[in-house]
Design an enzyme around this catalytic site. Structure first.
Site, PDB file in Angstrom:
ATOM      1  CB  SER A 118     -13.915  -1.235  -0.124  1.00 34.13           C
ATOM      2  OG  SER A 118     -12.724  -1.037  -0.913  1.00 34.13           O
ATOM      3  CG  HIS A 159     -17.590  -0.613  -2.558  1.00 29.49           C
ATOM      4  ND1 HIS A 159     -17.311  -1.296  -1.606  1.00 29.49           N
ATOM      5  CD2 HIS A 159     -17.173  -1.256  -3.496  1.00 29.49           C
ATOM      6  CE1 HIS A 159     -17.066  -2.727  -1.888  1.00 29.49           C
ATOM      7  NE2 HIS A 159     -16.773  -2.455  -3.226  1.00 29.49           N
ATOM      8  CG  HIS A 175      -9.879   5.660  -1.862  1.00 28.69           C
ATOM      9  ND1 HIS A 175     -11.178   4.938  -2.168  1.00 28.69           N
ATOM     10  CD2 HIS A 175      -9.187   4.661  -1.209  1.00 28.69           C
ATOM     11  CE1 HIS A 175     -11.098   4.023  -1.248  1.00 28.69           C
ATOM     12  NE2 HIS A 175      -9.871   3.832  -0.669  1.00 28.69           N
ATOM     13  CE1 TYR A 197      -9.723   4.562  -5.956  1.00 27.35           C
ATOM     14  CE2 TYR A 197      -7.932   4.488  -4.657  1.00 27.35           C
ATOM     15  CZ  TYR A 197      -9.151   4.017  -5.064  1.00 27.35           C
ATOM     16  OH  TYR A 197      -9.989   2.958  -4.439  1.00 27.35           O
ATOM     17  CD  GLU A 198     -13.352   6.963  -4.413  1.00 28.21           C
ATOM     18  OE1 GLU A 198     -14.656   6.754  -4.696  1.00 28.21           O
ATOM     19  OE2 GLU A 198     -13.243   6.699  -3.404  1.00 28.21           O
ATOM     20  CB  ALA A 212      -6.993  -3.342   1.117  1.00 26.52           C
ATOM     21  CG  MET A 214      -3.858   3.164  -3.611  1.00 28.96           C
ATOM     22  SD  MET A 214      -4.623   2.747  -5.078  1.00 28.96           S
ATOM     23  CE  MET A 214      -3.415   1.710  -5.949  1.00 28.96           C
ATOM     24  CB  SER A 215      -6.861   4.274   2.004  1.00 25.56           C
ATOM     25  OG  SER A 215      -6.584   3.196   2.644  1.00 25.56           O
ATOM     26  CG  ASN A 231      -1.867  -6.794  -3.481  1.00 27.43           C
ATOM     27  OD1 ASN A 231      -2.578  -6.403  -2.706  1.00 27.43           O
ATOM     28  ND2 ASN A 231      -0.730  -6.484  -3.873  1.00 27.43           N
ATOM     29  CG  HIS A 288      -9.332  -4.839  -7.943  1.00 21.86           C
ATOM     30  ND1 HIS A 288      -8.918  -4.111  -6.813  1.00 21.86           N
ATOM     31  CD2 HIS A 288     -10.729  -4.602  -7.928  1.00 21.86           C
ATOM     32  CE1 HIS A 288      -9.906  -3.376  -6.148  1.00 21.86           C
ATOM     33  NE2 HIS A 288     -10.933  -3.850  -6.596  1.00 21.86           N
TER      34      HIS A 288
HETATM   35  N1  HPA Z   1      -0.664  -1.205  -3.879  1.00 16.30           N
HETATM   36  C1  HPA Z   1      -1.595  -0.294  -3.427  1.00 16.30           C
HETATM   37  N2  HPA Z   1      -2.648  -0.404  -2.733  1.00 16.30           N
HETATM   38  C2  HPA Z   1      -3.180  -1.604  -2.481  1.00 16.30           C
HETATM   39  C3  HPA Z   1      -2.521  -2.593  -2.975  1.00 16.30           C
HETATM   40  C4  HPA Z   1      -1.260  -2.685  -3.547  1.00 16.30           C
HETATM   41  O1  HPA Z   1      -0.281  -3.521  -3.816  1.00 16.30           O
HETATM   42  N3  HPA Z   1      -2.982  -3.799  -2.713  1.00 16.30           N
HETATM   43  C5  HPA Z   1      -4.146  -3.222  -1.710  1.00 16.30           C
HETATM   44  N4  HPA Z   1      -4.366  -1.978  -1.863  1.00 16.30           N
END
Ligand code: HPA
Length: 312
Positions: A65, A96, A118, A120-121, A148, A246-247, A270, A282
């Site tokens: 995303s 999205h 994902h 987690y959805e 990401a 997470m993907s 991050n 986030h």
């Molecule tokens: N952890 C897990 N998934 C993520 C992170 C993170 O710090 N940043 C972006 N996606």
């Protein structure tokens, strides 16, 4: 040049990989019970996409995303919302909705997924990986995957791009669990080069020419949606991981199963939990994604036309 790309790869023809009606699936795949329902679902999904656009893509792209805007630059594109594709899972995150785009990327026939679902959805891992399997059945011969990720390696900085060299699956699931679809790939696929060394080398070359700094490292995937604890991140670092997300892993396993070479790129949005003395946010992830995009797109502009060099 593009056609070299077509000549390479494990698929003999653009339609290879698509299970044929009446293929051996009725026997060995199922222990002689009945053809798995997923075969007819795949056939329906592929037929519906081909009815909207008969073009045979050779390159697949999956964007996390916020990163999918690259596909807006495709020439001659056909845009299909996930919700209009039979059996496609639709993202639950507001704003999205998910779009499949077929068109020409830097002159290469391509298909892109803007957005993904994902674990987690609440989707099963098989549902999460289904769109990647469809890209394979549409005939792609290479796959570019982006995500990401949080930086675990203390030398990384938010805004960095990392070429994925390998992954560690801590999602607690594998999309190939269940009856094997023998006509798509083997029961026990090799994962020793899940991320293709030749594409990796070209990406490094292009980045150097463009003055883009690329990190290299191992991606660890967890289920989410909570971010990790500092203790979990220390564990991941001890295991050898450089970035966390997470993907991506479900799609890469599916591509390996189908023999499709993958290039994976993590956008470090991050630093992971506990790396810095600050909480995760986030909003920072979204802001950094916005900032990183141009660098990623510039890399793709240089990289995609060069993929034809592989195997030449
Ligand atoms: N952890 C897990 N998934 C993520 C992170 C993170 O710090 N940043 C972006 N996606």
């Amino acid at each position: 040049m593009l056609w070299i790309l077509q000549a390479h790869g494990s698929f003999a023809s653009p339609s290879a990989g698509l299970p044929k009606p009446g293929c051996k699936s009725g026997g060995r795949d199922t222990g002689g019970v009945s053809k798995p329902a997923v075969y007819s679902q795949i056939e329906e999904t592929v037929a519906s996409i081909r009815a909207r656009c008969p073009q045979r893509p050779v390159l697949g792209l999956i964007f996390g995303s916020g990163l999918g805007a690259y596909a807006d630059s495709f020439k001659g594109s056909t845009i299909i919302p996930f919700g209009e594709i039979p059996h496609f899972p639709t993202p639950t995150i507001l704003g999205h909705s998910g779009t499949l785009i077929l068109g020409s990327a830097e002159g290469v026939p391509a298909v892109a997924l803007q957005g993904r679902v994902h674990l987690y959805e609440g989707y099963s891992i098989a549902e999460v990986a289904y769109p990647a399997r469809i890209l394979g059945c549409l005939g792609i011969q290479r796959l570019l995957v982006t995500n990401a990720a949080g930086g675990i390696n203390p030398h990384f900085r938010p805004g960095d791009l990392m070429l994925i060299t390998d992954h560690i699956n801590l999602m607690g699931a594998n999309p190939l669990v269940g009856v094997n679809l023998d006509s798509l790939g083997p029961r026990f696929p090799d994962m020793s080069e899940a991320y293709d060394a030749a594409m990796h080398k070209i990406a490094l070359k292009v980045a150097q020419e463009k003055g883009i700094m690329l990190r290299e490292g191992i991606y660890v995937g967890l289920c989410g949606p909570s971010y990790e604890t500092p203790a979990e991140i220390r564990m991941c670092r001890t295991m050898g991981a450089d970035a966390v997300g997470m993907s991506t892993i479900p799609e890469v396993i599916i591509a390996c199963h189908m023999g499709i070479p993958v290039l994976g790129i993590s956008c470090i949005t991050n630093m992971a939990a506990g790396v810095l003395a600050q909480k995760l946010n986030h909003h920072e992830v979204i802001q950094t994604t916005e900032r990183i995009k141009e660098k990623l797109f510039s890399l793709f502009q240089g990289l995609i036309p060069r993929l034809g060099e592989i195997g030449a």
